[in-house]
Every structure is written in structure tokens, then in C-alpha cells.
Motif scaffolding. Structure first.
Motif, PDB file in Angstrom:
ATOM      1  N   VAL A   4      40.909 -31.445 -71.932  1.00 14.79           N
ATOM      2  CA  VAL A   4      39.966 -30.374 -72.288  1.00 14.79           C
ATOM      3  C   VAL A   4      39.457 -29.667 -71.038  1.00 14.79           C
ATOM      4  N   PHE A   5      39.112 -30.442 -70.009  1.00 10.75           N
ATOM      5  CA  PHE A   5      38.599 -29.830 -68.786  1.00 10.75           C
ATOM      6  C   PHE A   5      39.660 -28.979 -68.091  1.00 10.75           C
ATOM      7  N   VAL A   6      40.892 -29.466 -68.051  1.00 15.38           N
ATOM      8  CA  VAL A   6      41.961 -28.685 -67.430  1.00 15.38           C
ATOM      9  C   VAL A   6      42.208 -27.408 -68.221  1.00 15.38           C
ATOM     10  N   ALA A   7      42.221 -27.503 -69.538  1.00 14.59           N
ATOM     11  CA  ALA A   7      42.411 -26.308 -70.369  1.00 14.59           C
ATOM     12  C   ALA A   7      41.282 -25.313 -70.139  1.00 14.59           C
ATOM     13  N   MET A   8      40.068 -25.819 -69.993  1.00 13.93           N
ATOM     14  CA  MET A   8      38.929 -24.934 -69.765  1.00 13.93           C
ATOM     15  C   MET A   8      39.047 -24.230 -68.414  1.00 13.93           C
ATOM     16  N   PHE A   9      39.364 -24.995 -67.365  1.00 15.01           N
ATOM     17  CA  PHE A   9      39.462 -24.385 -66.042  1.00 15.01           C
ATOM     18  C   PHE A   9      40.622 -23.395 -65.943  1.00 15.01           C
ATOM     19  N   VAL A  10      41.757 -23.731 -66.539  1.00 13.19           N
ATOM     20  CA  VAL A  10      42.895 -22.806 -66.527  1.00 13.19           C
ATOM     21  C   VAL A  10      42.550 -21.556 -67.331  1.00 13.19           C
ATOM     22  N   GLY A  11      41.889 -21.732 -68.461  1.00 12.70           N
ATOM     23  CA  GLY A  11      41.491 -20.576 -69.276  1.00 12.70           C
ATOM     24  C   GLY A  11      40.528 -19.660 -68.548  1.00 12.70           C
ATOM     25  N   VAL A  12      39.561 -20.244 -67.849  1.00 13.34           N
ATOM     26  CA  VAL A  12      38.616 -19.420 -67.077  1.00 13.34           C
ATOM     27  C   VAL A  12      39.336 -18.714 -65.938  1.00 13.34           C
ATOM     28  N   GLY A  13      40.245 -19.410 -65.288  1.00 11.17           N
ATOM     29  CA  GLY A  13      41.003 -18.786 -64.196  1.00 11.17           C
ATOM     30  C   GLY A  13      41.862 -17.631 -64.682  1.00 11.17           C
ATOM     31  N   ILE A  14      42.508 -17.800 -65.798  1.00  8.54           N
ATOM     32  CA  ILE A  14      43.343 -16.732 -66.348  1.00  8.54           C
ATOM     33  C   ILE A  14      42.476 -15.576 -66.840  1.00  8.54           C
TER      34      ILE A  14
END
Length: 88
Positions: free
Chosen positions: A25-35
Motif C-alpha cells: 500500500v505504501f509503495v503504491a501510494m508513493f508511486v501514485g503521488v510521484g506519477i
């Protein structure tokens, strides 16, 4: 089984769920914010751009964190079976 035992098992189950799903979940959140930040900077609003990097990042994270997740689930299972064996 008393209410305290049931609450303890439920609390441990919730903690196990959070710990097991947390890395992905945290990785998905950080990648989503970065994108989203990248899309805001470049004004490229391609919908599929968000899915592929997230999927790849989540798959890598699940592969890397699999021993940790397995240990958490095994620990919870051992706790529940030991409580059943001892009669709560």
C-alpha cells in the motif's frame, strides 16, 4: 473464551492485516503521488501511465517483502493455534 481473549485475537488479526498489506500500500501510494506530480508538471494526462508503474512497483514490493509477510501470517496462525490448543 472470554471477551478479553476475543479482543486480543481480533487486535492481533488487524495488526497482521496492516503489517502484511502495508508495504504494498505504501509503495503504491508513493508511486501514485510521484506519477501525479510528474503529470502535473508535464500536463500529460494519460490514464494508463498511472497503472503500469504502480503494478510493477507493487509486484516488486510483494516479491521483496514476501518473507516478512509470510512470517507475520505464520506468527498469527501459531498464536491462534496455540490458543486453541490451550483452550483459551
Amino acid at each position: 473464551m472470554s471477551e478479553a481473549d476475543a479482543l486480543d485475537i481480533v487486535q492481533r488479526a488487524i495488526w497482521t492485516i496492516l503489517a502484511a498489506s502495508g508495504p504494498a500500500v505504501f509503495v503504491a501510494m508513493f508511486v501514485g503521488v510521484g506519477i501525479a506530480f510528474l503529470q502535473a508538471l508535464t500536463q500529460v494526462q494519460e490514464i494508463t501511465l498511472t497503472f503500469v508503474p504502480k503494478i510493477v512497483a507493487i509486484l516488486v514490493t510483494v516479491a521483496v517483502s514476501a518473507p516478512f509477510v509470510g512470517a507475520e501470517i505464520s506468527s498469527f496462525t501459531t498464536l491462534v493455534f496455540s490458543r486453541i490448543e490451550s483452550g483459551f
